[in-house]
Design a protein around this motif. Structure first.
Motif, mmCIF file in Angstrom:
data_model
loop_
_atom_site.group_PDB
_atom_site.id
_atom_site.type_symbol
_atom_site.label_atom_id
_atom_site.label_comp_id
_atom_site.label_asym_id
_atom_site.label_seq_id
_atom_site.Cartn_x
_atom_site.Cartn_y
_atom_site.Cartn_z
ATOM 1 N N CYS A 113 28.817 69.163 -5.995
ATOM 2 C CA CYS A 113 27.472 69.504 -5.522
ATOM 3 C C CYS A 113 26.979 68.488 -4.494
ATOM 4 O O CYS A 113 26.510 68.857 -3.415
ATOM 5 C CB CYS A 113 26.493 69.546 -6.701
ATOM 6 S SG CYS A 113 26.721 70.934 -7.817
ATOM 7 N N VAL A 114 27.086 67.198 -4.832
ATOM 8 C CA VAL A 114 26.603 66.143 -3.942
ATOM 9 C C VAL A 114 27.428 66.090 -2.665
ATOM 10 O O VAL A 114 26.895 65.961 -1.556
ATOM 11 C CB VAL A 114 26.618 64.769 -4.651
ATOM 12 C CG1 VAL A 114 26.085 63.679 -3.718
ATOM 13 C CG2 VAL A 114 25.790 64.810 -5.927
ATOM 14 N N LEU A 115 28.749 66.231 -2.811
ATOM 15 C CA LEU A 115 29.648 66.158 -1.656
ATOM 16 C C LEU A 115 29.391 67.295 -0.671
ATOM 17 O O LEU A 115 29.431 67.099 0.554
ATOM 18 C CB LEU A 115 31.098 66.185 -2.139
ATOM 19 C CG LEU A 115 32.173 65.645 -1.191
ATOM 20 C CD1 LEU A 115 31.870 64.211 -0.763
ATOM 21 C CD2 LEU A 115 33.540 65.711 -1.864
ATOM 22 N N LEU A 116 29.106 68.484 -1.176
ATOM 23 C CA LEU A 116 28.794 69.613 -0.290
ATOM 24 C C LEU A 116 27.502 69.359 0.471
ATOM 25 O O LEU A 116 27.358 69.750 1.629
ATOM 26 C CB LEU A 116 28.698 70.911 -1.094
ATOM 27 C CG LEU A 116 30.030 71.462 -1.633
ATOM 28 C CD1 LEU A 116 29.788 72.643 -2.563
ATOM 29 C CD2 LEU A 116 30.959 71.863 -0.489
ATOM 30 N N GLY A 117 26.534 68.672 -0.173
ATOM 31 C CA GLY A 117 25.301 68.280 0.504
ATOM 32 C C GLY A 117 25.563 67.272 1.610
ATOM 33 O O GLY A 117 25.013 67.373 2.707
ATOM 34 N N VAL A 118 26.433 66.297 1.323
ATOM 35 C CA VAL A 118 26.806 65.282 2.324
ATOM 36 C C VAL A 118 27.518 65.935 3.511
ATOM 37 O O VAL A 118 27.274 65.583 4.669
ATOM 38 C CB VAL A 118 27.709 64.203 1.679
ATOM 39 C CG1 VAL A 118 28.314 63.286 2.744
ATOM 40 C CG2 VAL A 118 26.920 63.382 0.670
ATOM 41 N N MET A 119 28.377 66.904 3.216
ATOM 42 C CA MET A 119 29.109 67.601 4.292
ATOM 43 C C MET A 119 28.159 68.400 5.180
ATOM 44 O O MET A 119 28.369 68.517 6.388
ATOM 45 C CB MET A 119 30.181 68.510 3.684
ATOM 46 C CG MET A 119 31.313 67.739 3.020
ATOM 47 S SD MET A 119 32.469 68.794 2.108
ATOM 48 C CE MET A 119 33.451 69.464 3.465
#
Length: 311
Positions: A113-119
């Motif tokens: 979830c967090v990584l998709l936000g960062v991307m």
């Protein structure tokens, strides 16, 4: 001491799985074994291509390599156990193993979830601030953002798991699921779980909704920036770099939000298992396919790698 004994009366959990029919279980075994192998091999290929191809040494592909490694970890936490239960006569898991699986499964889901936000933020900077992109998204920033994604999720999962496992489990011990997941384990607690469910919901807001909000804001800004572009080819190029990410976000967030951001009393247990299949098995398998089929850079690098092998 008495309280601790009550908490650990249940020494193992029994999985109901996806089906009780042996023939259906056998079919599902081969289907999910194929999905698992495809997921692991596909994500390893993505990581390898990014490592060996100089053109892919950019922040976008650094995060994609993180996502691919994460998907291998995520699916490996749950699928082998599920496959073992489908063909084995004993469909149980010890309490400690269930706790471990629950911790890592939740951690990896939160990281995604967090990584998709960062991307999404990376795409926003690349398209809306192209001249400052290399300065804003330098190597140190990328490493820090990835480290925050992993560490914050591991810590959040720890809090949720400690609260879940501190509840008394004195029977029954049958999990209506194919792996140990917080909502299904909470249903077996021998006490009121309202406080724990509230904590899970709050952390879901923080770890799921806030990155999702970042994705929405990032793509809203990207859309406005693209609409101001005069060149049709420029608009197409900008949107094409976001297409793969948006597809993955839709698949993962659609199912994760439905599973974790609704009151447990209204949840459908059978439906929950089907939804869980999507974000634990289907999405990790589809991610490398989506990025290889919809991303020209990855497709080009894959072709060059295959050509080098032939020559």
């Amino acid at each position: 001491m008495d309280h601790m004994k009550i908490n650990f009366t249940v020494t193992e959990f029994v999985f109901l799985g996806l089906s009780s029919d042996p023939k259906v279980q056998l079919v599902l075994f081969f289907v999910f074994l194929f999905f698992y192998m495809l997921s692991v091999v596909g994500n390893i290929i993505i990581i390898t291509i990014i490592q060996i191809e100089p053109r892919l040494k950019t922040p976008m592909y650094f995060f994609l390599a993180n996502l691919s490694f994460l998907d291998i970890c995520y699916t490996s936490t749950n699928v082998p156990q599920m496959l073992s239960n489908m063909v084995g006569s004993k469909k149980t898991i010890p309490f400690a193993s269930c706790a471990t699986q629950m911790y890592f499964s939740l951690s990896f889901g939160m990281i995604e979830c967090v990584l998709l936000g960062v991307m999404a933020y990376d795409r926003y900077v690349a398209i809306c601030h192209p001249l400052h992109y290399t300065v804003i998204m330098d190597q140190n920033t990328c490493v820090q953002l990835a480290a925050i994604s992993w560490s914050s999720s591991f810590l959040s999962s720890m809090v949720i798991n400690v609260l879940t496992l501190s509840l008394p489990y004195c029977g029954p011990n049958v999990l209506n699921h194919f792996f140990c997941e917080v909502p299904s384990v909470l249903r077996l607690a021998c006490t009121d779980t309202s406080l724990t469910e509230l904590v899970v919901f709050v952390f879901s807001i923080i770890i799921v909704f806030i990155p999702f909000l970042l994705i929405i804001v990032s793509y809203a800004r990207i859309l406005l920036s693209v609409l101001r572009m005069r060149s049709a080819s420029g608009r197409h190029k900008a949107l094409s770099t976001c297409a793969s990410h948006l597809t993955v976000v839709t698949l993962f967030y659609g199912t994760a939000i439905f599973m974790y951001m609704r009151p447990q009393s209204k949840s459908s247990r059978a439906g929950g298992k089907v939804i869980a299949v999507f974000y634990t098995v289907i999405t990790p398998m589809l991610n490398p396919l989506i990025y290889s089929l919809r991303n020209q850079d990855v497709k080009g690098s894959l072709r060059r790698a295959i050509t080098k092998q032939k020559t």
